[in-house]
Design an enzyme around this catalytic site. Structure first.
Site, PDB file in Angstrom:
ATOM      1  N   ILE A  29       0.870  -1.175   0.000  1.00 11.28           N
ATOM      2  CA  ILE A  29       0.000   0.000   0.000  1.00 11.28           C
ATOM      3  C   ILE A  29       0.904   1.221   0.000  1.00 11.28           C
ATOM      4  O   ILE A  29       1.765   1.353   0.890  1.00 11.28           O
ATOM      5  CB  ILE A  29      -0.936  -0.043   1.232  1.00 11.28           C
ATOM      6  N   ASP A  54      -2.717   2.541  -4.395  1.00 13.40           N
ATOM      7  CA  ASP A  54      -2.472   3.954  -4.105  1.00 13.40           C
ATOM      8  C   ASP A  54      -3.734   4.762  -4.385  1.00 13.40           C
ATOM      9  O   ASP A  54      -4.553   4.396  -5.234  1.00 13.40           O
ATOM     10  CB  ASP A  54      -1.309   4.493  -4.950  1.00 13.40           C
ATOM     11  N   ASP A  73      -8.683   4.256  -1.733  1.00  9.13           N
ATOM     12  CA  ASP A  73      -8.331   4.887  -0.459  1.00  9.13           C
ATOM     13  C   ASP A  73      -8.273   3.822   0.643  1.00  9.13           C
ATOM     14  O   ASP A  73      -9.296   3.228   0.986  1.00  9.13           O
ATOM     15  CB  ASP A  73      -9.399   5.949  -0.146  1.00  9.13           C
ATOM     16  N   GLN A  74      -7.089   3.599   1.191  1.00 10.67           N
ATOM     17  CA  GLN A  74      -6.912   2.561   2.213  1.00 10.67           C
ATOM     18  C   GLN A  74      -7.722   2.840   3.484  1.00 10.67           C
ATOM     19  O   GLN A  74      -7.939   1.937   4.292  1.00 10.67           O
ATOM     20  CB  GLN A  74      -5.428   2.402   2.569  1.00 10.67           C
ATOM     21  N   ASP A  96       2.688   1.082   3.446  1.00 13.43           N
ATOM     22  CA  ASP A  96       3.546   2.271   3.343  1.00 13.43           C
ATOM     23  C   ASP A  96       2.754   3.369   2.636  1.00 13.43           C
ATOM     24  O   ASP A  96       3.234   4.012   1.723  1.00 13.43           O
ATOM     25  CB  ASP A  96       4.835   1.925   2.572  1.00 13.43           C
ATOM     26  N   HIS A  99      -0.114   6.531   6.369  1.00 11.22           N
ATOM     27  CA  HIS A  99       0.486   6.505   7.717  1.00 11.22           C
ATOM     28  C   HIS A  99      -0.358   7.194   8.790  1.00 11.22           C
ATOM     29  O   HIS A  99       0.149   7.484   9.882  1.00 11.22           O
ATOM     30  CB  HIS A  99       1.901   7.109   7.716  1.00 11.22           C
ATOM     31  N   ASP A 125       7.235   3.253   8.838  1.00  2.00           N
ATOM     32  CA  ASP A 125       7.067   4.633   9.332  1.00  2.00           C
ATOM     33  C   ASP A 125       6.104   4.773  10.513  1.00  2.00           C
ATOM     34  O   ASP A 125       5.314   5.726  10.579  1.00  2.00           O
ATOM     35  CB  ASP A 125       6.614   5.557   8.178  1.00  2.00           C
TER      36      ASP A 125
HETATM   37  C1  LIG Z   1       5.756   7.020   1.143  1.00  4.22           C
HETATM   38  S1  LIG Z   1       4.871   6.961  -0.380  1.00  4.22           S
HETATM   39  C2  LIG Z   1       5.056   5.266  -0.839  1.00  4.22           C
HETATM   40  C3  LIG Z   1       6.459   4.895  -1.163  1.00  4.22           C
HETATM   41  C4  LIG Z   1       6.658   3.519  -1.771  1.00  4.22           C
HETATM   42  N1  LIG Z   1       6.017   2.493  -0.974  1.00  4.22           N
HETATM   43  C5  LIG Z   1       8.152   3.227  -1.851  1.00  4.22           C
HETATM   44  O1  LIG Z   1       8.686   2.529  -0.976  1.00  4.22           O
HETATM   45  O2  LIG Z   1       8.784   3.716  -2.795  1.00  4.22           O
HETATM   46  C6  LIG Z   1       3.209   7.029   0.191  1.00  4.22           C
HETATM   47  C7  LIG Z   1       2.142   6.821  -0.866  1.00  4.22           C
HETATM   48  O3  LIG Z   1       0.911   6.586  -0.183  1.00  4.22           O
HETATM   49  C8  LIG Z   1      -0.136   7.111  -0.961  1.00  4.22           C
HETATM   50  N2  LIG Z   1      -1.306   7.353  -0.116  1.00  4.22           N
HETATM   51  C9  LIG Z   1      -1.514   8.388   0.744  1.00  4.22           C
HETATM   52  N3  LIG Z   1      -2.731   8.287   1.318  1.00  4.22           N
HETATM   53  C10 LIG Z   1      -3.294   7.146   0.825  1.00  4.22           C
HETATM   54  C11 LIG Z   1      -4.551   6.517   1.019  1.00  4.22           C
HETATM   55  N4  LIG Z   1      -5.470   7.045   1.859  1.00  4.22           N
HETATM   56  N5  LIG Z   1      -4.818   5.374   0.352  1.00  4.22           N
HETATM   57  C12 LIG Z   1      -3.900   4.848  -0.501  1.00  4.22           C
HETATM   58  N6  LIG Z   1      -2.698   5.410  -0.746  1.00  4.22           N
HETATM   59  C13 LIG Z   1      -2.389   6.546  -0.099  1.00  4.22           C
HETATM   60  C14 LIG Z   1       0.456   8.396  -1.567  1.00  4.22           C
HETATM   61  O4  LIG Z   1      -0.250   8.763  -2.749  1.00  4.22           O
HETATM   62  C15 LIG Z   1       1.914   7.985  -1.821  1.00  4.22           C
HETATM   63  O5  LIG Z   1       2.097   7.573  -3.153  1.00  4.22           O
END
Ligand SMILES: C[S@@+](CC[C@H](N)C(=O)[O-])C[C@H]1O[C@@H](n2cnc3c(N)ncnc32)[C@H](O)[C@@H]1O
Length: 150
Positions: A29, A54, A73-74, A96, A99, A125
């Site tokens: 995620i 995502d 949306d998670q 991930d 958070h 995280d």
């Molecule tokens: C830290 S980045 C992920 C990095 C990736 N896992 C890596 O290791 O390269 C966080 C991602 O979570 C996504 N995100 C944020 N809120 C979210 C949600 N409610 N549901 C799903 N994805 C979400 C963001 O769009 C972003 O692309």
């Protein structure tokens, strides 16, 4: 491009080595730039099926052989209820994504039952458990660290 703290790699290797070359399903995620999905493909080999989830529709462009991208949306239970019947049991789930405490809990409650018996559920995280803007706070009963102790 991969967005991970360097100290995760030793831990990942310790927990995930047993899955190399096996026919496994992985869900990460949080796709961001897609680099970590590429890394899992390279690391686990051609029998691995990788799912990235995502909220950002642009992430769909990272789909390729062995890599499936789901947009949603998670933090939305309705989304999980819709998508779960289309998904396999997972050997590895990595959260991930956003958070935020509510996202961590909703995802865990919906997806931990979808883990295979030998599976690994990994959350990156978790320092956000101590960040108020993420719904956390030191000793707060519903931060994810305190929740997971129960
Ligand atoms: C830290 S980045 C992920 C990095 C990736 N896992 C890596 O290791 O390269 C966080 C991602 O979570 C996504 N995100 C944020 N809120 C979210 C949600 N409610 N549901 C799903 N994805 C979400 C963001 O769009 C972003 O692309």
């Amino acid at each position: 491009m991969i967005h991970k703290w360097i100290h995760y790699f030793d831990i990942y290797e310790r927990l995930f080595e047993k899955f190399i070359g096996k026919e496994i399903n992985i869900l990460e995620i949080g796709v961001s730039h897609g680099g970590s999905l590429q890394m899992w493909k390279e690391y686990f080999g051609d029998k691995a099926t990788i799912f990235g989830l995502d909220i950002d529709p642009l992430c769909k462009s990272f789909e390729e052989e062995q890599i499936n991208i789901i947009i949603g949306d998670q933090g939305d239970r309705g989304f999980w209820k819709t998508i779960k019947p289309t998904l396999p049991k997972f050997d590895i789930i990595i959260d991930d994504g956003g958070h935020h405490m509510s996202q961590l809990k909703t995802t865990f409650q919906e997806m931990f039952p979808e883990l295979s018996s030998h599976g690994v559920y990994f959350i990156e995280d978790l320092h956000t458990c101590y960040w108020e803007e993420y719904g956390g706070g030191l000793g707060k009963p519903d931060n994810f660290i305190e929740y997971s102790k129960k």
